[in-house]
Design an enzyme around this catalytic site. Structure first.
Site, short mmCIF file in Angstrom:
data_model
loop_
_atom_site.label_atom_id
_atom_site.label_comp_id
_atom_site.label_asym_id
_atom_site.label_seq_id
_atom_site.Cartn_x
_atom_site.Cartn_y
_atom_site.Cartn_z
N HIS A 123 -43.09 12.17 27.90
CA HIS A 123 -42.54 11.06 27.10
C HIS A 123 -42.27 11.63 25.70
O HIS A 123 -42.95 12.55 25.26
CB HIS A 123 -43.61 9.97 27.04
CG HIS A 123 -43.21 8.68 26.40
ND1 HIS A 123 -43.15 8.52 25.04
CD2 HIS A 123 -42.87 7.48 26.93
CE1 HIS A 123 -42.80 7.27 24.77
NE2 HIS A 123 -42.62 6.62 25.91
N ASP A 201 -52.01 13.20 27.77
CA ASP A 201 -51.42 11.90 27.49
C ASP A 201 -51.73 11.02 28.70
O ASP A 201 -51.11 11.15 29.76
CB ASP A 201 -49.90 12.09 27.29
CG ASP A 201 -49.16 10.76 27.22
OD1 ASP A 201 -49.78 9.71 27.45
OD2 ASP A 201 -47.95 10.78 26.96
N GLN A 204 -50.13 6.55 31.16
CA GLN A 204 -49.76 6.00 32.46
C GLN A 204 -50.82 6.23 33.53
O GLN A 204 -50.63 5.83 34.68
CB GLN A 204 -48.42 6.58 32.94
CG GLN A 204 -47.25 6.25 32.05
CD GLN A 204 -47.00 4.75 31.92
OE1 GLN A 204 -47.49 3.94 32.72
NE2 GLN A 204 -46.26 4.37 30.91
N LYS A 227 -50.89 -1.20 27.91
CA LYS A 227 -50.45 -0.84 29.26
C LYS A 227 -51.56 -1.09 30.28
O LYS A 227 -51.40 -0.85 31.46
CB LYS A 227 -50.04 0.63 29.31
CG LYS A 227 -48.79 0.93 28.48
CD LYS A 227 -48.38 2.38 28.61
CE LYS A 227 -47.36 2.81 27.58
NZ LYS A 227 -46.03 2.25 27.82
N CYS A 365 -37.58 6.95 27.36
CA CYS A 365 -38.18 7.83 26.33
C CYS A 365 -38.51 9.19 26.93
O CYS A 365 -39.57 9.77 26.62
CB CYS A 365 -39.42 7.22 25.71
SG CYS A 365 -39.08 5.72 24.81
N1 PLP Z 1 -46.84 8.50 26.92
C1 PLP Z 1 -46.40 7.98 28.06
C2 PLP Z 1 -46.50 8.78 29.32
C3 PLP Z 1 -45.84 6.71 28.07
O1 PLP Z 1 -45.38 6.18 29.22
C4 PLP Z 1 -45.77 5.97 26.86
C5 PLP Z 1 -45.15 4.64 26.83
O2 PLP Z 1 -44.44 4.23 27.72
C6 PLP Z 1 -46.27 6.57 25.70
C7 PLP Z 1 -46.79 7.82 25.76
C8 PLP Z 1 -46.23 5.85 24.39
O3 PLP Z 1 -47.10 4.77 24.40
P1 PLP Z 1 -47.17 3.78 23.16
O4 PLP Z 1 -45.76 3.33 22.90
O5 PLP Z 1 -48.06 2.68 23.63
O6 PLP Z 1 -47.72 4.54 22.01
#
Ligand code: PLP
Length: 407
Positions: A123, A201, A204, A227, A365
């Site tokens: 992401h 990260d 998900q 999430k 993203c």
């Molecule tokens: N990393 C992953 C794999 C994501 O899917 C997302 C959001 O969809 C993020 C990071 C960013 O999360 P946030 O916008 O809650 O900071």
């Protein structure tokens, strides 16, 4: 709730009974954010109506109660992810801020000519913070692990990217586009065998699986509350204490100091050193209710239910001519990214919405991944604890209605 009682679960989410354009809502955008159970909303209400006072600053009762709610959440998160101590649990605005914190603060300690290993399925939240660091430190290099046709990381290539300059590896536990569950434990062990720390990260992963940071042995783990059925605007950075102690503060301000003078300032102990300013203490106070929601059903049961829905949906989708599903790893979370023929993802999403089906469209993203796949975007359907087979049927019926219109 001991058994998987879908009606009882859905009853916790008033939003699920609303309609979109006169059609029953079918919410399949859970990867972007999940819906919030009543218990969490009531806790947020109560945070404002009964407990509101700024944390860590007051001797008065309200402030102490608000502080206790926040710190109770920190203990709950510590236990939920298996951290060693509350000092390793830092509240952030979300996964994005958690990764920025590490890239900025831990990154400032990277040696000259250091190399950072990322993957093509990241992401933007796990790409851009490292690029920002690189813009301040042009000596740093970013290396990228590719994927195979199923959407799995090329582990051989991953291993081959390590050398004496490697100072960090950072990758997602689960891809938000492909759904691939990466073998992070194995990847972390390999990085550690080369003396390289790892950030995972987990945005998900943690809504769908049990995460034990000690078992994974990751150096950092980042995730977002919104999430995983929790309030928006809060997230967690887990970090090993040995790293956090060495890292400089990320932002300056109230809460994060021990003493301030114009001659020099000293910083607070962990975890407060990394929590400048007033946090979203109302959201943090309500977050344990989201963890309770997950625990009461059981994360394995949730994952099993979601997996069943995904397999059911994928089997039906593959009967549709021209269907392409991106991400076919055997170890896959409940995300389906797809395109049909040359129908634009945006048009598909717009028409599905007219039938009450809420899916995400676009690059999610993950533009480098889109580039790797040679597409501009996908339609993405993703599942949560409260989705049903009937909703999958409605989704498939909606697809079968919109495809002829758009073809
Ligand atoms: N990393 C992953 C794999 C994501 O899917 C997302 C959001 O969809 C993020 C990071 C960013 O999360 P946030 O916008 O809650 O900071």
């Amino acid at each position: 709730m001991v058994e998987y009682n879908i009606d009882e679960i859905r009853g916790e989410f008033p939003i699920l009974s609303r309609t979109i354009g006169g059609k029953p809502l079918v919410y399949l955008d859970n990867t972007a954010t999940s819906q919030t159970p009543r218990s969490v909303v009531e806790a947020i209400d109560s945070g404002y109506l009964d407990f509101k006072a700024n944390v860590h600053r007051g001797v008065h009762t309200l402030s102490q109660e608000a502080t206790e709610l926040q710190e109770e959440c920190r203990r709950r998160v510590r236990d939920y992810i298996g951290a060693s101590s509350v000092e390793e649990v830092i509240f952030t605005r979300g996964t994005t801020e958690a990764i920025n914190l590490v890239a900025s603060s831990f990154g400032s300690l990277f040696p000259k000519d250091g190399e950072i290993i990322l993957t093509v399925m990241e992401h933007h939240a796990n790409i851009v913070p490292w690029q920002l660091l690189q813009s301040r430190r042009p000596d740093l290099k970013i290396k990228v692990v590719d994927i195979n046709d199923k959407g799995e990381l090329l582990l051989e290539q991953y291993r081959s990217l390590f050398n004496n300059h490697t100072c960090m590896a950072s990758f997602c536990h689960v891809s938000n586009v492909l759904g691939t569950i990466n073998p992070v434990k194995e990847m972390i062990a390999y990085a550690h065998s080369k003396g390289v720390p790892v950030l995972v990260d987990g945005a998900q992963a943690i809504p769908h699986m049990h995460v034990d940071v000690k078992d994974l042995d990751c150096d950092f783990y980042a995730f977002s509350s919104h999430k995983m059925y929790g309030p928006t605007g809060i997230g967690v950075l887990y970090g090993k204490k040995e790293h956090l102690l060495r890292m400089p503060p990320y932002q300056g301000g109230g809460e994060m100091i021990a003493h301030v003078s114009f001659e020099g300032t000293t910083f607070a102990e962990l975890p407060f050193k990394f929590e400048a300013g007033t946090p979203d203490f109302v959201g943090i106070g309500a977050f344990p209710k989201a963890l309770d929601f997950i625990d009461e059903i059981g994360i394995e049961k949730i994952a099993g239910h979601e997996h069943e829905l995904m397999e059911y949906a994928e089997a039906k989708m593959m009967e549709i001519p021209g269907m392409r599903i991106f991400g076919n790893a055997p170890d896959k979370s409940a995300v389906i990214s797809f395109l049909v023929g040359d129908i634009h993802h945006y048009d598909m999403g717009m028409l599905l919405d007219k039938l009450g089906v809420e899916v995400r469209t676009g690059h999610h993203c993950a533009q480098p991944l889109m580039q790797r796949l040679g597409i501009s975007g996908t339609v993405r359907a993703s599942f949560a604890a409260y989705n049903t087979k009937e909703e999958v049927d409605a989704f498939i019926a909606a697809l079968n209605r919109v495809i002829p219109i758009l073809s």
